[in-house]
Design a protein around this motif. Structure first.
Motif, PDB file in Angstrom:
ATOM      1  N   ALA A 186       0.789  -1.149  -0.007  1.00 22.16           N
ATOM      2  CA  ALA A 186       0.102  -0.114   0.047  1.00 22.16           C
ATOM      3  C   ALA A 186       1.021   1.163  -0.139  1.00 22.16           C
ATOM      4  N   PRO A 187       0.939   2.144  -0.981  1.00 24.64           N
ATOM      5  CA  PRO A 187       1.386   3.289  -1.077  1.00 24.64           C
ATOM      6  C   PRO A 187       0.849   4.189   0.189  1.00 24.64           C
ATOM      7  N   THR A 188      -0.204   3.954   0.456  1.00 26.72           N
ATOM      8  CA  THR A 188      -1.020   4.866   1.518  1.00 26.72           C
ATOM      9  C   THR A 188      -1.909   3.636   2.320  1.00 26.72           C
ATOM     10  N   LEU A 189      -1.581   3.427   3.310  1.00 27.44           N
ATOM     11  CA  LEU A 189      -2.434   2.623   4.124  1.00 27.44           C
ATOM     12  C   LEU A 189      -3.291   3.467   5.118  1.00 27.44           C
ATOM     13  N   ARG A 190      -4.638   3.463   5.186  1.00 21.22           N
ATOM     14  CA  ARG A 190      -5.542   4.321   5.889  1.00 21.22           C
ATOM     15  C   ARG A 190      -6.016   3.724   7.088  1.00 21.22           C
ATOM     16  N   ALA A 191      -5.405   3.241   8.132  1.00 24.08           N
ATOM     17  CA  ALA A 191      -6.113   2.529   9.344  1.00 24.08           C
ATOM     18  C   ALA A 191      -6.056   3.258  10.709  1.00 24.08           C
ATOM     19  N   GLY A 192      -6.457   4.476  10.645  1.00 27.28           N
ATOM     20  CA  GLY A 192      -6.469   5.309  11.815  1.00 27.28           C
ATOM     21  C   GLY A 192      -7.573   4.555  12.627  1.00 27.28           C
ATOM     22  N   ARG A 193      -7.361   4.884  13.868  1.00 28.10           N
ATOM     23  CA  ARG A 193      -8.100   4.447  15.078  1.00 28.10           C
ATOM     24  C   ARG A 193      -8.653   2.958  14.793  1.00 28.10           C
ATOM     25  N   SER A 194      -7.658   2.037  14.392  1.00 27.69           N
ATOM     26  CA  SER A 194      -7.934   0.716  14.099  1.00 27.69           C
ATOM     27  C   SER A 194      -7.381  -0.154  15.483  1.00 27.69           C
ATOM     28  N   SER A 195      -8.002  -1.146  15.368  1.00 31.79           N
ATOM     29  CA  SER A 195      -7.485  -2.344  16.742  1.00 31.79           C
ATOM     30  C   SER A 195      -6.797  -3.623  16.263  1.00 31.79           C
ATOM     31  N   TRP A 196      -5.819  -3.776  16.645  1.00 27.44           N
ATOM     32  CA  TRP A 196      -4.867  -5.014  16.251  1.00 27.44           C
ATOM     33  C   TRP A 196      -4.457  -5.877  17.451  1.00 27.44           C
ATOM     34  N   ARG A 197      -4.993  -7.042  17.429  1.00 28.97           N
ATOM     35  CA  ARG A 197      -4.742  -8.042  18.779  1.00 28.97           C
ATOM     36  C   ARG A 197      -4.538  -9.433  18.149  1.00 28.97           C
ATOM     37  N   ASP A 198      -3.141  -9.796  18.800  1.00 31.21           N
ATOM     38  CA  ASP A 198      -2.555 -11.116  18.412  1.00 31.21           C
ATOM     39  C   ASP A 198      -2.605 -11.305  16.806  1.00 31.21           C
ATOM     40  N   VAL A 199      -1.745 -10.343  16.295  1.00 27.50           N
ATOM     41  CA  VAL A 199      -1.545 -10.120  14.789  1.00 27.50           C
ATOM     42  C   VAL A 199      -0.076 -10.177  14.543  1.00 27.50           C
ATOM     43  N   MET A 200       0.230 -10.959  13.166  1.00 34.80           N
ATOM     44  CA  MET A 200       1.425 -10.953  12.817  1.00 34.80           C
ATOM     45  C   MET A 200       1.428 -10.143  11.380  1.00 34.80           C
ATOM     46  N   ILE A 201       2.345  -9.306  11.164  1.00 39.17           N
ATOM     47  CA  ILE A 201       2.366  -8.685   9.790  1.00 39.17           C
ATOM     48  C   ILE A 201       3.707  -8.655   9.528  1.00 39.17           C
ATOM     49  N   GLN A 202       3.980  -9.632   8.307  1.00 37.89           N
ATOM     50  CA  GLN A 202       5.234 -10.091   7.562  1.00 37.89           C
ATOM     51  C   GLN A 202       5.636  -9.307   6.257  1.00 37.89           C
ATOM     52  N   SER A 203       6.586  -8.644   6.435  1.00 40.99           N
ATOM     53  CA  SER A 203       7.132  -8.135   5.211  1.00 40.99           C
ATOM     54  C   SER A 203       6.173  -7.253   4.283  1.00 40.99           C
ATOM     55  N   PRO A 204       5.770  -6.085   5.145  1.00 41.40           N
ATOM     56  CA  PRO A 204       4.851  -5.222   4.388  1.00 41.40           C
ATOM     57  C   PRO A 204       5.661  -4.159   3.409  1.00 41.40           C
ATOM     58  N   ARG A 205       5.104  -3.937   2.400  1.00 47.53           N
ATOM     59  CA  ARG A 205       5.666  -2.903   1.742  1.00 47.53           C
ATOM     60  C   ARG A 205       4.534  -1.656   1.561  1.00 47.53           C
ATOM     61  N   TRP A 206       4.773  -0.727   2.689  1.00 44.68           N
ATOM     62  CA  TRP A 206       4.019   0.427   2.900  1.00 44.68           C
ATOM     63  C   TRP A 206       4.632   1.747   2.701  1.00 44.68           C
ATOM     64  N   GLY A 207       4.049   2.512   1.910  1.00 48.24           N
ATOM     65  CA  GLY A 207       4.565   4.190   1.910  1.00 48.24           C
ATOM     66  C   GLY A 207       4.155   4.647   3.263  1.00 48.24           C
ATOM     67  N   SER A 208       3.004   5.499   3.205  1.00 44.54           N
ATOM     68  CA  SER A 208       2.514   6.017   4.461  1.00 44.54           C
ATOM     69  C   SER A 208       1.601   5.201   5.147  1.00 44.54           C
ATOM     70  N   ALA A 209       1.849   4.590   6.382  1.00 38.60           N
ATOM     71  CA  ALA A 209       0.888   3.800   7.095  1.00 38.60           C
ATOM     72  C   ALA A 209       0.308   4.779   8.377  1.00 38.60           C
ATOM     73  N   GLU A 210      -0.768   4.901   8.325  1.00 38.45           N
ATOM     74  CA  GLU A 210      -1.673   5.669   9.280  1.00 38.45           C
ATOM     75  C   GLU A 210      -2.442   4.788   9.973  1.00 38.45           C
ATOM     76  N   LEU A 211      -1.651   4.635  11.348  1.00 40.02           N
ATOM     77  CA  LEU A 211      -2.273   3.608  12.192  1.00 40.02           C
ATOM     78  C   LEU A 211      -2.364   4.486  13.383  1.00 40.02           C
ATOM     79  N   PHE A 212      -2.422   5.862  13.506  1.00 39.47           N
ATOM     80  CA  PHE A 212      -2.750   6.804  14.770  1.00 39.47           C
ATOM     81  C   PHE A 212      -3.870   6.561  15.314  1.00 39.47           C
ATOM     82  N   ASP A 213      -3.927   6.804  16.723  1.00 37.41           N
ATOM     83  CA  ASP A 213      -4.939   6.660  17.669  1.00 37.41           C
ATOM     84  C   ASP A 213      -5.238   5.154  17.659  1.00 37.41           C
ATOM     85  N   GLY A 214      -4.480   4.289  17.300  1.00 41.90           N
ATOM     86  CA  GLY A 214      -4.778   2.702  17.280  1.00 41.90           C
ATOM     87  C   GLY A 214      -4.375   2.159  18.561  1.00 41.90           C
TER      88      GLY A 214
END
Length: 221
Positions: free
Chosen positions: A86-114
Motif C-alpha cells: 500500500a503506497p498509503t494505508l489508511r487505518a487510523g483508530r484501528s485495533s490489532w490484537r494477536d496479529v502477525m504482519i510479515q514483510s509489508p511494503r507500505w509507503g505512508s501507514a496511518e495507524l494513529f490513535d490505534g
C-alpha cells in the motif's frame, strides 16, 4: 546480530498463533462493518475499498493490495498479514490484537490513535509509520526498514524495536515503560524527553550523547 543482554526491561509477550481452518474467500465481496472469520484473501486488489469498521478474526491476507483502502476503525484479531502492499494505508483508530504482519511494503501507514496488543511486525519496508497517540502493548518490530517512525504521544508498554534501520524516530510526548530500542539504528531522534523509560545499548548512547548534551545545555570542551 547478538541478542540483547537481559535487563530489567520486560519484553513483549506475544500470543499470536497462525489461524487454523481458514477458507479461501473473495475479498471483493467485503463491505464496511462486516464481521469476517476464518477467511483467506490471496492476491486481491482492494484499492479504494471502504472497509471501515470491518472486523477480521482468524483471517489471512496474502499479497493483498490495500492502496487507499479505508480501514479506519477496523479490527484485526488472531490474523496474519503477509506481503501486503500500500503506497498509503489508511487505518487510523484501528485495533490489532494477536496479529502477525510479515514483510509489508507500505509507503505512508496511518495507524494513529490505534490500539495494538500482541502485535509482531517482522521485515519489510515502510516509508512513514504513523503511530501517533496510539496505545502499544506487547509489540515487537524487528528486521524492518522504516524511513520515519512517529511515536509522538504514544502510550507504550513492553515494546521492542530490534535490528531495525530507522531514519527519524519521533518520541515527542511519548509515555514509555519497558520499551527496548537496543540493536536498532536511528539517524535522527526527535522528542528526547520521550526517551524516559527507554532501554538503549552503549553504542546508541554514544550516538545520542551530542544531542542529549545539547538538549540539557551541557557544554563539552
Amino acid at each position: 546480530m547478538a541478542k540483547p543482554r537481559p535487563t530489567g526491561t520486560q519484553p513483549p509477550k506475544l500470543t499470536f498463533s497462525a489461524p487454523g481452518h481458514v477458507a479461501d474467500a473473495d475479498a471483493l465481496e467485503l463491505r464496511p462493518s462486516d464481521q469476517r472469520e476464518g477467511e483467506r484473501y490471496s492476491d486481491a486488489d482492494l484499492t479504494d475499498y471502504d472497509l471501515s469498521g470491518t472486523t477480521f478474526m482468524e483471517c489471512e491476507f496474502d499479497s493483498v493490495t490495500l492502496t487507499e483502502a479505508q480501514l479506519r476503525g477496523a479490527r484485526f484479531v488472531d490474523t496474519l498479514l503477509a506481503a501486503s502492499f500500500a503506497p498509503t494505508l489508511r487505518a487510523g483508530r484501528s485495533s490489532w490484537r494477536d496479529v502477525m504482519i510479515q514483510s509489508p511494503r507500505w509507503g505512508s501507514a496511518e495507524l494513529f490513535d490505534g490500539d495494538l496488543n500482541s502485535v509482531h511486525l517482522r521485515g519489510g519496508k515502510i516509508d512513514y509509520l504513523n503511530l501517533r497517540s496510539a496505545r502499544l502493548t506487547n509489540v515487537l518490530i524487528e528486521d524492518c526498514q522504516i524511513g520515519e517512525l512517529d511515536l509522538g504521544g504514544v502510550r507504550a508498554d513492553r515494546v521492542a524495536i530490534r535490528n531495525c534501520r530507522i531514519g527519524t524516530l519521533d518520541l515527542t510526548r511519548a509515555t514509555c515503560v519497558n520499551v527496548d530500542l537496543r540493536g536498532s539504528e536511528f539517524s535522527v531522534v526527535n522528542g528526547l524527553e520521550g526517551l524516559r523509560g527507554v532501554t538503549v545499548d552503549g553504542d546508541q548512547l554514544a550516538e545520542l550523547a551530542p544531542v542529549l548534551a545539547a538538549h540539557i545545555g551541557l557544554v563539552v570542551e
